[in-house]
Write a protein that holds these residues in place. Structure first.
Motif, short mmCIF file in Angstrom:
data_model
loop_
_atom_site.label_atom_id
_atom_site.label_comp_id
_atom_site.label_asym_id
_atom_site.label_seq_id
_atom_site.Cartn_x
_atom_site.Cartn_y
_atom_site.Cartn_z
N MET A 13 -3.00 81.81 12.61
CA MET A 13 -3.21 83.24 12.36
C MET A 13 -4.59 83.67 12.84
SD MET A 13 -1.78 83.09 8.44
CE MET A 13 -2.57 81.49 8.20
N ASP A 14 -4.76 84.99 12.97
CA ASP A 14 -6.08 85.53 13.28
C ASP A 14 -6.78 85.92 11.98
OD1 ASP A 14 -4.97 87.93 12.44
OD2 ASP A 14 -4.91 88.83 14.44
N GLU A 15 -7.93 86.59 12.10
CA GLU A 15 -8.71 86.93 10.91
C GLU A 15 -8.00 87.93 9.99
OE1 GLU A 15 -10.01 89.54 14.36
OE2 GLU A 15 -9.53 87.42 14.01
N LYS A 16 -6.97 88.60 10.51
CA LYS A 16 -6.21 89.55 9.70
C LYS A 16 -4.97 88.91 9.07
CE LYS A 16 -7.60 93.48 12.60
NZ LYS A 16 -7.10 94.58 13.50
N GLY A 17 -4.77 87.62 9.34
CA GLY A 17 -3.60 86.94 8.82
C GLY A 17 -2.36 87.16 9.65
N LEU A 35 -9.74 81.66 14.40
CA LEU A 35 -8.41 81.08 14.26
C LEU A 35 -8.28 80.51 12.86
CD1 LEU A 35 -8.07 79.18 17.67
CD2 LEU A 35 -6.73 81.17 16.96
N ILE A 36 -7.16 80.76 12.22
CA ILE A 36 -6.92 80.25 10.87
C ILE A 36 -5.64 79.42 10.88
CG2 ILE A 36 -6.46 80.85 8.46
CD1 ILE A 36 -8.01 83.46 8.96
N LEU A 37 -5.76 78.17 10.47
CA LEU A 37 -4.60 77.28 10.36
C LEU A 37 -4.03 77.39 8.95
CD1 LEU A 37 -2.97 74.96 11.76
CD2 LEU A 37 -4.61 73.38 10.73
N ASN A 38 -2.70 77.45 8.85
CA ASN A 38 -2.10 77.55 7.52
C ASN A 38 -2.53 76.37 6.65
OD1 ASN A 38 -0.34 76.01 9.35
ND2 ASN A 38 1.01 75.78 7.59
N PRO A 39 -2.85 76.62 5.39
CA PRO A 39 -3.43 75.58 4.54
C PRO A 39 -2.53 74.39 4.27
CG PRO A 39 -2.91 77.55 3.26
CD PRO A 39 -2.76 77.92 4.70
N GLU A 40 -1.20 74.56 4.37
CA GLU A 40 -0.29 73.45 4.08
C GLU A 40 -0.03 72.55 5.29
OE1 GLU A 40 2.58 77.05 4.40
OE2 GLU A 40 0.45 76.67 4.22
#
Length: 381
Positions: free
Chosen positions: A263-267, A285-290
């Motif tokens: 995801m980006d910074e906006k989810g 860049l955001i990686l899903n926590p699971e």
């Protein structure tokens, strides 16, 4: 005479001490599969004892952390330094010696190499046939949907929730084993069946194949993508899925091996092209926590995206036709692939190459393009 005897005794003691210092530690095992704790990461039965290698080297970049080999009988570990080359022997069933080494190896800066591959050619108009996606009405895909009970797995939520539910299900129903041989039958039903009956895992390509057929059977357009490094000869690549969301009107990144999406910074969910561009330009860049490997090792953005996938997003390859049983070898079968590579890719030609495998009687055609717009073209409705 007494002085001479004392001198000889001293020499013997020195020799014994030297021998003791040079003696290689030994750990015992009754299984060829070994667990390794590398820093905070524990890999269960991910190392196979190989007595034929001398030594069999485990390389780690975990500077300042401890690496421990754990057998069913014993364990041994060492804190990693820049000059670490730690030799030991794994004694299998009290008879077979496998010389093993833990060695430090600095991680190449794959992200910097990827930044050098930012340039494509949007004007590249060399011919590539149109991508196509098998209809969900195909009898084989109807069977996949029914036999695997995918409607209940996908749920009744919106399209994105169904895409992610199917991702999680495939990740959980089969185990990843990157060193496994591919089964003869490479379709979702048979791959899941053989994993259960033989209590085995499959590699990332087969996991992406299962998920791809699940999406197609639900009427969701999908392809699996072989993500590769710059080098034409390599020991490791990675295969994930690109899934087209009609609701979002875009491709999104889906990785069943690591239960991962980005995801980006906006989810907002991102696709492969967006992730690659953001890695190159240093965007959020955001990686899903699971995200995880085999429910054992949690994944981090720094390793999964900025190291592992930065290496493997240099060039990408995908089948032209996304369909059921796409890579099971059958006499007379023809498979076409398209490769997207940057302008500094090593092998730019031939743009079209045909090969025939006499052993399997399968014809393969490979196209190359420098134009990402052709490679990422949206499916026709």
């Amino acid at each position: 005479m007494k002085i001479k005897s004392t001198f000889i005794a001293i020499i013997c003691i020195v020799c014994q001490l030297t021998y003791a210092q040079e003696k290689i530690p030994v750990i015992k095992s009754t299984s060829k599969k070994i667990d390794i704790r590398d820093g905070k990461n524990l890999s269960i039965q991910n190392w196979t004892i190989s007595p034929e290698l001398n030594p069999d080297v485990y390389e780690t970049s975990s500077l300042g952390q401890k690496v421990t080999f754990i057998t069913d009988k014993d364990s041994i570990g060492i804190k990693i330094k820049k000059d670490t080359k730690f030799d030991f022997i794994i004694l299998l069933n009290d008879s077979i010696k496998a010389k093993t080494q833990i060695s430090y190896k600095s991680v190449p800066n794959y992200l910097e190499k990827l930044k050098g591959a930012r340039k494509y050619n949007l004007s590249d108009s060399r011919f590539i046939p149109n991508f196509s996606y098998q209809s969900m009405e195909n009898p084989n895909l109807v069977k996949v949907r029914k036999d695997l009970k995918l409607d209940s797995i996908a749920g009744k939520g919106n399209e994105v929730s169904q895409i992610l539910n199917l991702l999680h299900w495939v990740h959980n129903i089969v185990r990843h084993d990157g060193g496994s041989n591919n089964p003869t039958l490479k379709n979702a039903i048979d791959l899941i069946k053989i994993c259960k009956t033989e209590n085995r895992g499959i590699n990332c390509r087969m996991m992406a194949t299962i998920l791809n057929e699940c999406y197609l059977s639900m009427g969701i357009k999908s392809r699996y993508i072989t993500c590769m490094p710059k080098e034409t000869e390599f020991d490791d690549c990675h295969v994930i899925n690109m899934v087209y969301s009609n609701d979002l009107k875009k491709w999104i990144w889906v990785d069943p091996t690591f239960d991962a999406y980005v995801m980006d910074e906006k989810g907002e969910l991102l696709g492969l092209a967006e992730v690659r561009e953001r890695l190159i330009n240093g965007k959020t860049l955001i990686l899903n926590p699971e995200a995880n490997w085999n429910k054992q090792n949690s994944q981090t953005k720094e390793y999964y995206l900025e190291t592992y996938m930065a290496k493997n997003l240099y060039r990408m390859k995908t089948p032209l036709v996304s369909e059921y049983d796409s890579e099971t070898s059958k006499k007379g079968k023809e498979i076409t692939y398209v490769e997207l590579l940057p302008l500094d890719g090593i092998e730019q030609t031939p743009q079209k190459k045909e090969e025939y495998n006499t052993a399997t009687a399968v014809k393969t055609t490979n196209y190359k393009t420098n134009n990402p717009n052709l490679f990422w073209t949206a499916p026709e409705k």
